[in-house]
Design a protein around this motif. Structure first.
Motif, PDB file in Angstrom:
ATOM      1  N   GLU A 135       0.832  -1.210   0.000  1.00 10.53           N
ATOM      2  CA  GLU A 135       0.000   0.000   0.000  1.00 10.53           C
ATOM      3  C   GLU A 135       0.863   1.254   0.000  1.00 10.53           C
ATOM      4  OE1 GLU A 135      -3.378   2.309   2.725  1.00 10.53           O
ATOM      5  OE2 GLU A 135      -2.717   0.266   3.273  1.00 10.53           O
ATOM      6  N   LEU A 136       1.888   1.271   0.855  1.00 10.82           N
ATOM      7  CA  LEU A 136       2.736   2.466   0.948  1.00 10.82           C
ATOM      8  C   LEU A 136       3.474   2.706  -0.369  1.00 10.82           C
ATOM      9  CD1 LEU A 136       4.936   3.430   3.995  1.00 10.82           C
ATOM     10  CD2 LEU A 136       5.722   3.814   1.671  1.00 10.82           C
ATOM     11  N   VAL A 137       4.081   1.663  -0.907  1.00 10.77           N
ATOM     12  CA  VAL A 137       4.879   1.827  -2.128  1.00 10.77           C
ATOM     13  C   VAL A 137       3.992   2.188  -3.325  1.00 10.77           C
ATOM     14  CG1 VAL A 137       6.425   0.666  -3.756  1.00 10.77           C
ATOM     15  CG2 VAL A 137       6.703   0.297  -1.303  1.00 10.77           C
ATOM     16  N   THR A 138       2.825   1.564  -3.438  1.00 14.00           N
ATOM     17  CA  THR A 138       1.942   1.884  -4.565  1.00 14.00           C
ATOM     18  C   THR A 138       1.369   3.291  -4.435  1.00 14.00           C
ATOM     19  OG1 THR A 138       0.091   0.755  -3.456  1.00 14.00           O
ATOM     20  CG2 THR A 138       1.337  -0.509  -5.073  1.00 14.00           C
ATOM     21  N   ASN A 139       1.059   3.716  -3.210  1.00 11.19           N
ATOM     22  CA  ASN A 139       0.599   5.094  -3.014  1.00 11.19           C
ATOM     23  C   ASN A 139       1.675   6.084  -3.476  1.00 11.19           C
ATOM     24  OD1 ASN A 139      -1.754   4.121  -1.935  1.00 11.19           O
ATOM     25  ND2 ASN A 139      -1.400   4.863   0.143  1.00 11.19           N
ATOM     26  N   PHE A 140       2.919   5.798  -3.095  1.00 13.18           N
ATOM     27  CA  PHE A 140       4.008   6.714  -3.435  1.00 13.18           C
ATOM     28  C   PHE A 140       4.224   6.780  -4.944  1.00 13.18           C
ATOM     29  CE2 PHE A 140       8.535   7.464  -4.349  1.00 13.18           C
ATOM     30  CZ  PHE A 140       8.668   8.742  -3.812  1.00 13.18           C
ATOM     31  N   PHE A 141       4.325   5.637  -5.597  1.00 13.89           N
ATOM     32  CA  PHE A 141       4.618   5.664  -7.026  1.00 13.89           C
ATOM     33  C   PHE A 141       3.399   6.071  -7.859  1.00 13.89           C
ATOM     34  CE2 PHE A 141       8.467   3.444  -5.746  1.00 13.89           C
ATOM     35  CZ  PHE A 141       9.401   4.107  -6.540  1.00 13.89           C
ATOM     36  N   SER A 142       2.195   5.920  -7.318  1.00 12.22           N
ATOM     37  CA  SER A 142       1.026   6.493  -7.994  1.00 12.22           C
ATOM     38  C   SER A 142       1.140   8.014  -7.988  1.00 12.22           C
ATOM     39  CB  SER A 142      -0.263   6.057  -7.289  1.00 12.22           C
ATOM     40  OG  SER A 142      -0.486   4.672  -7.449  1.00 12.22           O
ATOM     41  N   ALA A 143       1.652   8.551  -6.871  1.00 12.36           N
ATOM     42  CA  ALA A 143       1.870   9.995  -6.792  1.00 12.36           C
ATOM     43  C   ALA A 143       2.983  10.433  -7.739  1.00 12.36           C
ATOM     44  CB  ALA A 143       2.214  10.389  -5.354  1.00 12.36           C
ATOM     45  N   VAL A 144       4.038   9.639  -7.833  1.00  8.56           N
ATOM     46  CA  VAL A 144       5.130   9.937  -8.773  1.00  8.56           C
ATOM     47  C   VAL A 144       4.571  10.027 -10.198  1.00  8.56           C
ATOM     48  CG1 VAL A 144       7.224   9.003  -9.841  1.00  8.56           C
ATOM     49  CG2 VAL A 144       6.968   8.947  -7.351  1.00  8.56           C
TER      50      VAL A 144
END
Length: 381
Positions: free
Chosen positions: A257-266
């Motif tokens: 969840e954390l990593v996908t949230n971050f790279f979705s923002a990227v």
């Protein structure tokens, strides 16, 4: 119709229920009872099947030329995994002498090649070379084990090839499917490799099908870059809080969840750079992915509520703070008053990864705290 091949063999009892069998066989016959289980993905796109790398034509031809020479000798044994249809019939029914006993290994050769009982764990190049060589026969030594579990064969493949130049991408894909204890260098990468596989396979992941692996060769983000980014964060970053340091495992759902949230923002903040290949975008380049991982850790430290995972929207707001200082596809990186580089001069080296990470972190801290970037000395990598 199935016929049986009887091979004189030695059964060796290695204890704890583990038995291996040594024998010799004309390598021209091996394809009739043992398949090469190449690494790939099942129809569902998620399940990894097989473990073997592709054949290397030049290497096979070189071995075949040697086999066709005057006095060829190949002393190292092949390794074969058999299923339970293969049986061992001992010669002496009174039991083994010491650790071993002789007998016949009975190997069924089915009419349907899809039902072959064996898989070649190690020795595909040598077997292919004998197949191609202009010789009538060429016997090879073999070592085999009987198991109904492909994971065991996969683990043996990793262990046998650990000291050989096995492609890193293939190693990374095989690791999540193993359960046995591996050498420390592989053990440390097993859980991060599992996360890489999940991030690449989940349809809703921003990294879905973007990570280049042995079974996803069309991806343009190197698997090793994502692996290192995760390793860094699991060791001393935002993901560390979700990992059990004793088992090496972690709260996979929270990490994903954390990593996908971050790279979705990227992807939201830099959509063009996210969709471009590495030669046109330093964002999806190894240096960019690893540097962004350190920025992710910093944002979680400074902007996240204790114990919470920042949303994609929160990550997006925080990333916009550093966007004016990024030159992913054009322009120049201004790393300091006297240190300016063209956008594509950043290389995938440890030095440049640290340089880029510190640049992003300094400007993020400046935006949050107001401290001039020139006065901030992070040590990200």
């Amino acid at each position: 119709m199935t016929t049986n091949l009887r091979l004189p063999a030695i059964e060796i009892d290695q204890g704890r229920g583990q038995r291996v069998y040594t024998f010799a066989v004309d390598a021209k016959l091996i394809p009739s009872f043992a398949a090469i289980h190449r690494a790939g993905r099942a129809d569902d796109g998620r399940t990894l099947v097989g473990y073997q790398r592709p054949e290397v034509v030049k290497h096979i031809r070189a071995i075949a030329d040697y086999i066709e020479s005057d006095r060829p000798m190949i002393p190292n044994a092949l390794t074969i995994s058999f299923d339970a249809t293969v049986t061992f019939e001992p010669h002496d029914l009174n039991g083994p002498v010491g650790y071993a006993r002789t007998g016949d290994l009975v190997v069924p050769i089915p009419a349907d090649p899809n039902l072959r009982p064996g898989h070649l764990v190690d020795g595909q190049q040598r077997t292919a070379a004998v197949r191609e060589a202009d010789v009538d026969t060429f016997p090879l030594a073999c070592c085999a084990f009987i198991t109904g579990n492909e994971a065991v064969a996969r683990e043996q493949f990793l262990l046998v090839n650990n000291t050989k130049p096995l492609p890193k991408g293939l190693i990374h894909e095989l690791l999540p499917g193993t359960t046995t204890k591996l050498p420390r260098v592989l053990e440390r990468k097993r859980y991060p490799a599992e996360l890489v596989a999940e991030l690449n396979l989940l349809p809703w992941s921003p990294l879905h099908d973007r990570i280049r692996t042995a079974t996803r060769p069309d991806g343009f983000i190197k698997d090793n870059s994502v692996l290192r980014m995760l390793e860094n964060s699991l060791t001393d970053g935002a993901l560390y809080r979700y990992r059990d340091p004793h088992t090496g495992q972690g709260d996979t759902d929270a990490i994903i969840e954390l990593v996908t949230n971050f790279f979705s923002a990227v992807a939201t903040v830099w959509p063009n750079a996210w969709d471009a290949p590495p030669r046109k975008s330093r964002l999806v380049h190894g240096a960019g992915i690893i540097a962004l991982g350190f920025l992710m850790d910093t944002i979680c430290d400074m902007a996240a509520e204790p114990g919470s995972i920042p949303s994609t929207n929160r990550f997006t707001d925080e990333l916009r703070r550093v966007a004016p200082h990024c030159a992913w596809m054009s322009g120049h990186w201004r790393f300091g008053t006297d240190h300016v580089r063209a956008w594509n001069e950043v290389q995938n080296t440890s030095k440049d990864q640290q340089l880029l990470a510190n640049h992003l972190i300094r400007h993020y801290i400046e935006a949050v705290r107001g401290t001039p970037a020139s006065q901030i000395q992070p040590n990200a990598a």
